[in-house]
Design an enzyme around this catalytic site. Sequence first.
Site, PDB file in Angstrom:
ATOM      1  N   ARG B  62       0.771  -1.338  -0.163  1.00  0.00           N
ATOM      2  CA  ARG B  62       0.006   0.116   0.066  1.00  0.00           C
ATOM      3  C   ARG B  62       0.974   1.160   0.130  1.00  0.00           C
ATOM      4  O   ARG B  62       1.679   1.561   0.924  1.00  0.00           O
ATOM      5  CB  ARG B  62      -0.956  -0.003   1.284  1.00  0.00           C
ATOM      6  CG  ARG B  62      -1.895  -1.078   1.265  1.00  0.00           C
ATOM      7  CD  ARG B  62      -2.814  -0.988  -0.253  1.00  0.00           C
ATOM      8  NE  ARG B  62      -4.211  -1.593  -0.037  1.00  0.00           N
ATOM      9  CZ  ARG B  62      -4.947  -1.519  -0.954  1.00  0.00           C
ATOM     10  NH1 ARG B  62      -4.623  -1.144  -2.038  1.00  0.00           N
ATOM     11  NH2 ARG B  62      -5.893  -2.445  -0.640  1.00  0.00           N
ATOM     12  N   ALA B  74     -11.013  -6.097  -1.044  1.00  0.00           N
ATOM     13  CA  ALA B  74     -11.713  -4.992  -1.526  1.00  0.00           C
ATOM     14  C   ALA B  74     -11.348  -4.332  -2.831  1.00  0.00           C
ATOM     15  O   ALA B  74     -10.261  -4.804  -3.271  1.00  0.00           O
ATOM     16  CB  ALA B  74     -11.466  -3.725  -0.376  1.00  0.00           C
ATOM     17  N   GLU B  90     -14.246  -8.664  -6.661  1.00  0.00           N
ATOM     18  CA  GLU B  90     -13.113  -8.588  -5.952  1.00  0.00           C
ATOM     19  C   GLU B  90     -12.719  -9.918  -5.195  1.00  0.00           C
ATOM     20  O   GLU B  90     -11.544 -10.256  -5.017  1.00  0.00           O
ATOM     21  CB  GLU B  90     -13.023  -7.515  -4.973  1.00  0.00           C
ATOM     22  CG  GLU B  90     -13.019  -6.177  -5.781  1.00  0.00           C
ATOM     23  CD  GLU B  90     -11.697  -5.817  -6.549  1.00  0.00           C
ATOM     24  OE1 GLU B  90     -10.628  -6.399  -6.195  1.00  0.00           O
ATOM     25  OE2 GLU B  90     -11.872  -4.999  -7.408  1.00  0.00           O
ATOM     26  N   GLU B  94      -9.141 -11.763  -5.784  1.00  0.00           N
ATOM     27  CA  GLU B  94      -8.020 -11.547  -5.087  1.00  0.00           C
ATOM     28  C   GLU B  94      -8.052 -12.691  -4.140  1.00  0.00           C
ATOM     29  O   GLU B  94      -6.933 -12.877  -3.476  1.00  0.00           O
ATOM     30  CB  GLU B  94      -8.622 -10.226  -3.964  1.00  0.00           C
ATOM     31  CG  GLU B  94      -8.347  -9.070  -4.576  1.00  0.00           C
ATOM     32  CD  GLU B  94      -8.279  -7.640  -3.611  1.00  0.00           C
ATOM     33  OE1 GLU B  94      -8.573  -7.941  -2.387  1.00  0.00           O
ATOM     34  OE2 GLU B  94      -7.899  -6.832  -4.010  1.00  0.00           O
ATOM     35  N   PRO B 112     -14.419  11.073   5.308  1.00  0.00           N
ATOM     36  CA  PRO B 112     -15.429  11.992   5.007  1.00  0.00           C
ATOM     37  C   PRO B 112     -15.136  13.432   4.872  1.00  0.00           C
ATOM     38  O   PRO B 112     -15.929  14.270   4.234  1.00  0.00           O
ATOM     39  CB  PRO B 112     -16.786  11.621   5.661  1.00  0.00           C
ATOM     40  CG  PRO B 112     -16.236  11.096   6.948  1.00  0.00           C
ATOM     41  CD  PRO B 112     -14.846  10.279   6.769  1.00  0.00           C
ATOM     42  N   GLU B 117     -15.194   8.764  -1.005  1.00  0.00           N
ATOM     43  CA  GLU B 117     -15.220   7.503  -1.076  1.00  0.00           C
ATOM     44  C   GLU B 117     -16.238   6.809  -0.084  1.00  0.00           C
ATOM     45  O   GLU B 117     -16.081   7.086   0.987  1.00  0.00           O
ATOM     46  CB  GLU B 117     -13.790   6.869  -0.756  1.00  0.00           C
ATOM     47  CG  GLU B 117     -13.724   5.274  -0.881  1.00  0.00           C
ATOM     48  CD  GLU B 117     -12.395   4.753  -0.587  1.00  0.00           C
ATOM     49  OE1 GLU B 117     -11.618   5.594  -0.244  1.00  0.00           O
ATOM     50  OE2 GLU B 117     -12.179   3.776  -0.738  1.00  0.00           O
ATOM     51  N   GLU B 136      -3.772  -7.392 -13.050  1.00  0.00           N
ATOM     52  CA  GLU B 136      -2.828  -7.382 -13.704  1.00  0.00           C
ATOM     53  C   GLU B 136      -1.591  -6.546 -12.760  1.00  0.00           C
ATOM     54  O   GLU B 136      -0.486  -7.254 -12.763  1.00  0.00           O
ATOM     55  CB  GLU B 136      -2.734  -6.479 -14.900  1.00  0.00           C
ATOM     56  CG  GLU B 136      -1.383  -6.449 -15.910  1.00  0.00           C
ATOM     57  CD  GLU B 136      -1.659  -5.482 -17.205  1.00  0.00           C
ATOM     58  OE1 GLU B 136      -0.453  -5.291 -17.628  1.00  0.00           O
ATOM     59  OE2 GLU B 136      -2.656  -5.506 -17.440  1.00  0.00           O
ATOM     60  N   GLU B 138      -1.888  -6.335  -9.545  1.00  0.00           N
ATOM     61  CA  GLU B 138      -1.950  -6.646  -8.284  1.00  0.00           C
ATOM     62  C   GLU B 138      -1.442  -7.930  -7.708  1.00  0.00           C
ATOM     63  O   GLU B 138      -1.523  -9.001  -8.500  1.00  0.00           O
ATOM     64  CB  GLU B 138      -3.645  -6.976  -7.736  1.00  0.00           C
ATOM     65  CG  GLU B 138      -4.304  -5.922  -7.586  1.00  0.00           C
ATOM     66  CD  GLU B 138      -5.745  -6.042  -6.908  1.00  0.00           C
ATOM     67  OE1 GLU B 138      -6.120  -5.498  -5.952  1.00  0.00           O
ATOM     68  OE2 GLU B 138      -6.395  -6.921  -7.635  1.00  0.00           O
TER      69      GLU B 138
END
Lengths: 179, 179
Positions: B62, B74, B90, B94, B112, B117, B136, B138
């Site tokens: 990440r 996710a 997902e 995943e 928020p 999101e 591709e 991940e």
Amino acid sequence: MSDYKLIGSKSVYNGNVMDFWECDVELPDGKVAKWDLVHHSGGAAALPVDDDGNIILVRQYRLGVDRELLEIPAGKAEPGEDPLETVKREMEEEIGYVAGHIEKMMDFCPAPAYSQENTAVYLATELKKTRVNPDEDEFVTIERYSPDALKDMIRNGEIVDGKTISAVTAYLAIFFSRN
Amino acid sequence: MSDYKLIGSKSVYNGNVMDFWECDVELPDGKVAKWDLVHHSGGAAALPVDDDGNIILVRQYRLGVDRELLEIPAGKAEPGEDPLETVKREMEEEIGYVAGHIEKMMDFCPAPAYSQENTAVYLATELKKTRVNPDEDEFVTIERYSPDALKDMIRNGEIVDGKTISAVTAYLAIFFSRN
């Protein structure tokens, strides 16, 4: 799996409370991808539990959803500030309480895929009223709910703020049962 | 308290997976403040619980923390996609599972104050193995932990991802006790 490499980054926009960067990330297969990154100095949040076992929340406007949300008190750290100092300041500014007992619950990264933000979340008890001392551009109302009411409000979508969901449910799942 | 008005906004940077906006917000006292906003199309996440009661997580790099994190599966919604379809896709991409039972746990807004999101979080059970079909770019490993182990990992900072903390602790505090 640890073969990702951040090989370059540049600031593409300086915002008012955060900056936006474009990063070059080398993937395990050797390809380079451009990934977005929000630079953010982090912050702190408190789950304030009063002597009756109720949780104190603030209701305030949030731009991301363009409406008011019910959240635990929280704020951005000043540069170099210890998050324990941040959370004490925010509790006094937003709800007007100091805590006789305060302990770290967890670190909460809201969106680690694209934001550097880390919020240190604390459990605050033995609360003593001081005064509400809001920031110049903060206009909040203070509300109290039982943990059971908050569970329902998470289920029915009245509470959607991530750090608030995490703090309330972690309190119930991990901390509450210690006693 | 509902006297905030979003009176203007302009795109200031188009990123690769999100855009950055500067907004003019009229405060209750009539002043106008400039607030940063991340435009984001939202996504979906699953808490996959296997027949032994263990939770299936993925470990992946990440950028926001520049290291690998352990998270629930996710992903970002395609434009116009129902989050239930996102989460099914997902899960298969995943971790390589389809769920015989899937139910909405909550909506989770990670940040928020500055991001649009919203992640729809689902509980996924009655899992059936299909195959891992990663995107591709991940590269993830799959790991399983008991809820008790995950509580410790939240406490000791091994798990910091917000949606993962929320899903695990909400499962324990709200959903697990139903059975």
